[in-house]
Design an enzyme around this catalytic site. Structure first.
Site, PDB file in Angstrom:
ATOM      1  N   THR A 226       0.734  -1.262   0.094  1.00 24.45           N
ATOM      2  CA  THR A 226      -0.001   0.146  -0.101  1.00 24.45           C
ATOM      3  C   THR A 226       0.962   1.348   0.087  1.00 24.45           C
ATOM      4  O   THR A 226       1.928   1.321   0.744  1.00 24.45           O
ATOM      5  CB  THR A 226      -1.084  -0.077   1.304  1.00 24.45           C
ATOM      6  N   ASN A 227       0.283   2.034  -0.856  1.00 20.06           N
ATOM      7  CA  ASN A 227       0.985   3.561  -0.755  1.00 20.06           C
ATOM      8  C   ASN A 227       0.225   4.231   0.193  1.00 20.06           C
ATOM      9  O   ASN A 227      -0.822   4.554   0.118  1.00 20.06           O
ATOM     10  CB  ASN A 227       0.797   4.276  -2.133  1.00 20.06           C
TER      11      ASN A 227
ATOM     12  N   ASP B  73      -6.025  -1.432  -8.264  1.00 22.33           N
ATOM     13  CA  ASP B  73      -7.079  -0.707  -8.808  1.00 22.33           C
ATOM     14  C   ASP B  73      -6.344   0.439  -9.881  1.00 22.33           C
ATOM     15  O   ASP B  73      -7.009   1.120 -10.573  1.00 22.33           O
ATOM     16  CB  ASP B  73      -8.143  -0.391  -8.021  1.00 22.33           C
TER      17      ASP B  73
ATOM     18  N   ASP C 212     -21.395 -26.629  25.928  1.00 22.40           N
ATOM     19  CA  ASP C 212     -21.289 -27.997  26.781  1.00 22.40           C
ATOM     20  C   ASP C 212     -21.127 -27.847  28.170  1.00 22.40           C
ATOM     21  O   ASP C 212     -21.898 -26.855  28.494  1.00 22.40           O
ATOM     22  CB  ASP C 212     -20.079 -28.809  25.959  1.00 22.40           C
TER      23      ASP C 212
ATOM     24  N   TYR D 271     -18.269 -34.406  35.932  1.00 27.15           N
ATOM     25  CA  TYR D 271     -19.641 -34.943  36.072  1.00 27.15           C
ATOM     26  C   TYR D 271     -19.760 -35.641  37.315  1.00 27.15           C
ATOM     27  O   TYR D 271     -20.643 -36.232  37.552  1.00 27.15           O
ATOM     28  CB  TYR D 271     -19.245 -36.316  35.118  1.00 27.15           C
TER      29      TYR D 271
ATOM     30  N   HIS E 105     -21.991 -31.641  17.676  1.00 27.32           N
ATOM     31  CA  HIS E 105     -21.860 -31.260  19.151  1.00 27.32           C
ATOM     32  C   HIS E 105     -20.832 -30.312  19.045  1.00 27.32           C
ATOM     33  O   HIS E 105     -20.632 -29.355  19.892  1.00 27.32           O
ATOM     34  CB  HIS E 105     -21.231 -32.550  20.091  1.00 27.32           C
TER      35      HIS E 105
END
Ligand code: CPU
Length: 493
Positions: free
Chosen positions: A57-58, A119, A269, A405, A463
């Site tokens: 880029t300039n 461009d 979960d 659990y 899942h």
């Protein structure tokens, strides 16, 4: 620049109006949107397909009052391209030949394997003279077609692009000591209102790899934890360390030590079950709450959670997980195989034969009983992701994760005490059509307890929502977060 223009006009004998200023031109450039989105998407797709990508880029060093806009653009580009070359920093500019030579050297690329888009036609010429393939971007669709033909990568009408992933080798991270011997590890990206990401079983902060950069780019500080028992966080052996009450208390300490008064919590979960409890018990600290896959199961004061679980055949594996040591032995025996069995998509191509279900696990005598020793890696798990998960479970194994659990009734005793079992903070429930355990239908009626509930639904998703459908997850989350934080987040790119 205004001064220079005026001097140049005078030299050239041009009469500029009194009110002349470059400012509207610059504003106009930015108001155009700054970045051509379809071209950006193509660049990301090319990068995902192994191309190296570079922006040439300039530009100028921007110390104007609007420089924050430039900062947004460049931090965005730096995150999406392998290389960003700014003329003002390298002392060369397009169309000077040496800036193209410099870019190729940095990219370690030959002209013959390079494609250059611009461009401005004059910028293409030196590149073409060097043997670089060039595309003049006038009409975006035409340019994309040319780029597709040159690269051989499908760029038009192709599926949604996979968002960029956080890189475990370079992502910023840290630790918070909760109490002596117990620390929580987290990854931390971006700036703005805090979002806490809480993973599930058996996962890692890494399960949010595709969300971290996207949410950070959308204007948030994103903190993804290794939940207690996982990865680089501590994994104390005691079961009680993993009760929902203890885990919520740990999270409050975590926020306190980082100086964060409020955060938006997003869980998946087990992380989803956890964030609902954060919203229920600590609404002061919760700006908003979102759950992927996991419904809010309000506690039933008549029936203990262990009884409820026994009554649901889909949850039989949870009964199998109860006896300390048993599932540990099975899951730790061959970590690579364990991870490969867990992380699979819902499609035919990922199905294992024989089909393993979450039901009848006790009867079978183990979760993986009947499966071959050698299991193929599924379509949703790359080799590097597999290796990362394996490395994470090498450290502390499955005892901590399985202990999540083993607190069913301890957590039930606590949750039945919630003052009104209502969640009043803004909430989001995202269901996944093909989750075999956390079925969308289980979320029916949640509005009764959560009046501010927004919903999202992801089709053809199993899942492992965040890694199966990362772009869909990001779209849903960013839209909802924008509504929730509308007052506090400036609109971005
Ligand atoms: C799938 C199938 C069998 C065993 C394990 C898995 N998730 C992986 C997903 C397990 C899970 O158990 N989630 C909990 C979250 C809290 C509510 C109940 C389900």
């Amino acid at each position: 620049m205004n001064k220079e223009c005026k001097a140049f006009a005078e030299e050239s004998g041009i009469n500029l109006p009194e009110t002349f200023s470059m400012e509207p031109a610059f504003h106009g450039m930015f108001d155009d949107g700054g970045i051509n989105k379809p071209i950006l998407k193509a660049a990301i797709m090319l990068r995902n397909n192994g191309f190296k990508t570079c922006v040439l880029t300039n530009n100028w060093v921007d110390d104007s009052p609007n420089r924050n806009r430039t900062a947004d653009i460049f931090s965005f580009l730096n995150n999406h391209f392998d290389l960003v070359i700014e003329s003002c920093r390298v002392g060369m500019r397009k169309p000077e030949k040496r800036i193209y030579e410099y870019a190729l050297k940095k990219l370690k690329a030959d002209p013959q394997e390079t494609i250059f888009l611009d461009d401005i036609g004059a910028n293409l010429k030196p590149a073409r003279d060097m043997g670089i393939a060039t595309v003049l971007v006038r009409d975006t669709d035409e340019a994309l077609k040319e780029l597709q033909d040159l690269s051989g990568i499908k760029l038009i009408d192709s599926e949604e692009v996979k968002p960029p992933s956080a890189d475990p080798d370079t992502v910023p991270h840290g630790y918070v000591t909760i109490k002596p011997g117990v620390k929580l590890h987290y990854v931390d990206m971006g700036n703005g209102p805090v979002i806490c990401l809480c993973h599930g079983f058996p996962e890692s902060w890494y399960s949010w790899r595709y969300q971290l950069p996207a949410l950070a780019a959308a204007g948030y500080r994103v903190i993804a934890l290794d939940m207690k028992g996982y990865g680089e966080s501590s994994a104390p052996p005691e079961i009680e360390e993993y009760s929902q009450q203890q885990l919520c208390q740990d999270m409050i300490t975590f926020l306190d030590k980082l100086g964060i008064s409020q955060a938006t919590f997003i869980g998946h979960d087990w992380g989803g079950a956890f964030v609902w409890n954060m919203a229920l018990f600590y609404p002061e600290r919760v700006k908003a709450v979102a759950s992927l896959n996991t419904p809010f199961f309000p506690p039933d004061p008549e029936i203990k959670t262990s009884e409820k679980t026994k009554a649901n055949p889909l949850f039989d594996y949870q009964i199998y997980f109860q006896e300390p040591g048993v599932a540990e032995a099975e899951l730790e025996k061959n970590l690579e195989r364990t991870i490969k069995i867990f992380f699979r998509g819902p499609g035919e191509k990922d199905k294992l034969a024989p089909f393993i279900s979450s039901g009848s696990v006790c009867e079978r005598g183990g979760l993986f009983v009947g499966l071959p020793e050698k299991v193929p890696r599924s379509s949703i798990l790359s080799e590097s992701a597999l290796q990362f998960y394996v490395s994470q479970f090498k450290k502390n194994g499955f005892r901590g994760p399985l202990n999540w659990y083993r607190n069913m009734d301890r957590s039930w005793e606590w949750t039945v005490k919630a003052h009104n079992w209502k969640i009043l903070v803004p909430a989001l429930m995202v269901t996944a059509e093909k989750d075999p355990v956390l079925l969308p239908v289980m979320t029916t009626g949640m509005e009764k307890r959560i009046p501010n509930l927004t919903r999202g639904h992801i089709e053809a998703c199993g899942h492992w929502t965040q890694m199966e459908k990362p772009a869909a997850v990001n779209d849903i989350l960013i839209k909802w977060l924008g509504e929730v934080h509308s007052a506090s987040v400036p609109s971005k790119l």
